[in-house]
Design a protein around this motif. Structure first.
Motif, short mmCIF file in Angstrom:
data_model
loop_
_atom_site.label_atom_id
_atom_site.label_comp_id
_atom_site.label_asym_id
_atom_site.label_seq_id
_atom_site.Cartn_x
_atom_site.Cartn_y
_atom_site.Cartn_z
N GLY A 146 10.16 -6.37 12.35
CA GLY A 146 9.44 -7.20 11.90
C GLY A 146 8.08 -8.16 12.66
O GLY A 146 7.96 -7.20 13.73
N THR A 147 7.44 -9.39 12.72
CA THR A 147 6.09 -9.28 13.47
C THR A 147 7.11 -10.72 14.28
O THR A 147 7.80 -11.39 13.71
CB THR A 147 5.64 -9.95 13.19
N GLN A 148 6.74 -10.64 16.19
CA GLN A 148 6.80 -11.62 16.41
C GLN A 148 5.31 -12.65 16.35
O GLN A 148 4.51 -12.35 17.21
CB GLN A 148 7.75 -11.98 17.48
N VAL A 149 5.22 -13.85 16.41
CA VAL A 149 3.76 -14.87 16.33
C VAL A 149 4.64 -15.55 17.48
O VAL A 149 5.35 -17.13 17.11
CB VAL A 149 3.57 -14.82 14.91
N ARG A 150 3.72 -16.20 18.49
CA ARG A 150 4.62 -16.91 19.33
C ARG A 150 3.41 -18.44 19.76
O ARG A 150 2.33 -18.41 19.45
CB ARG A 150 4.98 -17.09 20.90
N PHE A 151 3.46 -19.75 19.34
CA PHE A 151 2.75 -20.74 19.11
C PHE A 151 3.06 -21.76 19.95
O PHE A 151 4.17 -22.29 20.20
CB PHE A 151 3.54 -20.88 17.22
N PRO A 152 2.15 -21.90 20.62
CA PRO A 152 2.66 -23.22 21.35
C PRO A 152 3.04 -25.10 20.40
O PRO A 152 1.94 -24.95 19.32
CB PRO A 152 1.52 -23.46 22.32
N LEU A 163 7.99 -17.13 16.23
CA LEU A 163 8.13 -17.31 14.66
C LEU A 163 8.56 -15.53 14.86
O LEU A 163 7.73 -15.07 14.43
CB LEU A 163 7.04 -17.51 13.67
N ASP A 164 9.55 -15.24 14.20
CA ASP A 164 10.58 -14.23 13.60
C ASP A 164 10.52 -13.76 12.25
O ASP A 164 11.13 -14.84 11.42
CB ASP A 164 11.58 -14.00 14.21
N SER A 165 9.27 -12.79 12.26
CA SER A 165 9.29 -12.73 10.04
C SER A 165 10.72 -12.08 9.71
O SER A 165 10.47 -12.92 8.41
CB SER A 165 8.13 -12.02 10.07
#
Length: 395
Positions: A64-70, A79-81
Motif C-alpha cells: 500500500g501507500t503511507q502518506v504522513r500528514f502534520p 495514513l496507510d491505504s
C-alpha cells in the motif's frame, strides 16, 4: 459510463462516510505526489489506480501507500491505504486502460509525460471522452486554451513535448492549483510521502455540467470523510475545493515566481524559506507583479492568495523546490513555469527583471546538464531526450 457503487460506513480505525455514498474509479498518473490526492480519495471510498514504474507498482500492491500528514495540536498521522475504505492498486503505463475510469488525474511533472510508456498512455487518454484533472505546476496546454486572450501556440516552446497535448479536448481538461507541498523522505521507501504544507487543491470547473457534477461529488466526499483513531474522528487536511473561476489555479504562479524558482541561483540553490524571507519586501514586489499578470488575463483579486498568507506558509518550507533540486541533480528537463510566465508577460506587454534573470539561470544550468549528459552518453547509443528526475512523479 460512471461506476457508482455504494460505500458503507466504516467502524473502528478508518474514516466515517456518508451512508450509501457513491464512489468512482479514478486513474492517477504519478505515484509520488499523486498518492497525496489518492489517499484523500481513498478516505472518501473511491477506487484509485496509481500509474508508476513496475518496481514501485509491485511495492504498492504489496504494502500500500503511507502518506504522513502534520495535524494541528496533535502528533503527525500516517495514513496507510490498506486501512482506508477505498481500494487501491498500482500499475504500469502500458497496463492502464483509461476507458475503465471515470476521472483521470495528471499528477506527474510535465517533463515526465513523454517518457517511455507514458506517451502511449497519454495518447489513449486523449482518445477517450474522460475528464482530466491536472495537479501540475505546469498547466496543460489544452487548459491554457480555455483562458481568453492568450496566444497559446506561442507558448509551446515552454513544454518538453508539446505534441503530447494535441489530441486533448480543452473542454474536458481542468487544473487544480497544486498548493500542498509534499516530498519523499530520503530514507523512506517509494510508497511513503511526507506532507510538508497541508493546504488544499483548488480546482477550476469543467465546461460540461456532467463533469462538474462528478468533480463536486468528489469534493463533497473528501470534505465529509473523517479518520477514526482511538475513538476520535479526525478531520485530515488537504481537501479538494472546486471553483467556478478558471483563474483560481493560477494562484500558484505568484508562489512559484517568488519562492520555487528563486531557489535557483547561478551556481547553487537555497531553501524556499530563504528565497522568500531574505528580502521580504523584494519578494512582495515580485509576488504582486505576478499576481498583476494573472489579473491582466482575467483573474480577480479573490482568485489569488494574499502575499502575507503565502509568506507565512513559506516560513515552514525549509527545502529548495523540487525544480531546483532536479536542476542541480543533473536533470535535462524541468517544468518551465518560469519561461511560461516570461512569455505570457511578453504577450501582455510586461516583463520582470528578476524573472528574466531566473530564466537565464535555468537556461544556463540546463545547457550544462545536457552537455554533461552528452559526454557520458556512449556514441553508439541514441539520445532519448528524457531523463528521470531525482524525485520523479511517475516513480
Amino acid at each position: 459510463m460512471m461506476h457508482r457503487n455504494p460505500v458503507k460506513n466504516q467502524t473502528g480505525p478508518g474514516p466515517s462516510q456518508r451512508e450509501n455514498q457513491m464512489n468512482y474509479r479514478i486513474l492517477i498518473l504519478g505515484a509520488s505526489y499523486g498518492s497525496l490526492l489518492g489517499s484523500k480519495l481513498l478516505m472518501a471510498g473511491h477506487r484509485v489506480s496509481l500509474v508508476c514504474t513496475a518496481p514501485t507498482a509491485r511495492l504498492i500492491n504489496r504494502e500500500g501507500t503511507q502518506v504522513r500528514f502534520p495535524l494541528r495540536d496533535r502528533a503527525p498521522l500516517e495514513l496507510d491505504s490498506r486501512r482506508l475504505p477505498g481500494t487501491l492498486d498500482a500499475l504500469t503505463p502500458d497496463a492502464a486502460d483509461p476507458r475503465q475510469y471515470d476521472l483521470i488525474v495528471l499528477g506527474m511533472q510535465e517533463a515526465q509525460y513523454g517518457s517511455a510508456g507514458v506517451r502511449g498512455l497519454m495518447r489513449r487518454i486523449a482518445r477517450t471522452p474522460k475528464p482530466c484533472l491536472a495537479i501540475m505546476n505546469m498547466p496543460p496546454l489544452p487548459y491554457l486554451r480555455r483562458l481568453p486572450g492568450l496566444f497559446v501556440d506561442a507558448l509551446e516552446s515552454c513544454y518538453t513535448d508539446p505534441e503530447l497535448w494535441d489530441g486533448f479536448d480543452p473542454a474536458r481538461i481542468t487544473l487544480a492549483s497544486p498548493d500542498p507541498q509534499a516530498f519523499r523522505p530520503p530514507e523512506a521507501a517509494k510508497n511513503v510521502l511526507q506532507v510538508g504544507l497541508p493546504t488544499n487543491f483548488k480546482a477550476a470547473r469543467f465546461e460540461s455540467a456532467e463533469h462538474n457534477a462528478l468533480l463536486r461529488d468528489i469534493e463533497a466526499g473528501i470534505e465529509a470523510a473523517r479518520y477514526v483513531e482511538d475513538g476520535v474522528a479526525l478531520e485530515i487536511p488537504v481537501k479538494l475545493k472546486v471553483h467556478d473561476s478558471l483563474f483560481v489555479p493560477l494562484a500558484k504562479w505568484p508562489m512559484l515566481a517568488t519562492g520555487n524558482y528563486r531557489c535557483i541561483r547561478r551556481h547553487d540553490m537555497i531553501p524556499i524559506r530563504e528565497a522568500v524571507h531574505a528580502d521580504l519586501e523584494r519578494s512582495r514586489r515580485i509576488y504582486d507583479w505576478t499576481a498583476g499578470l494573472c489579473m491582466s488575463l482575467g483573474a480577480e483579486p479573490g482568485d489569488l492568495v494574499p502575499f502575507d498568507k503565502y509568506a507565512k506558509a513559506a516560513e515552514g518550507l525549509a527545502k529548495p523546490s523540487s525544480a531546483a533540486r532536479a536542476l542541480f541533480g543533473g536533470a535535462q528537463h524541468i517544468e518551465r513555469v518560469d519561461r511560461l510566465l516570461q512569455l505570457v508577460a511578453w504577450q501582455q506587454g510586461s516583463e520582470c527583471a528578476v524573472l528574466e534573470e531566473i530564466v537565464g539561470f535555468v537556461d544556463a544550468r540546463l545547457e550544462t546538464n545536457r552537455a554533461a549528459a552528452a559526454v557520458r552518453q556512449p556514441p553508439s547509443t541514441p539520445q532519448l531526450g528524457f531523463v528521470r528526475l531525482p524525485e520523479p512523479a511517475l516513480a
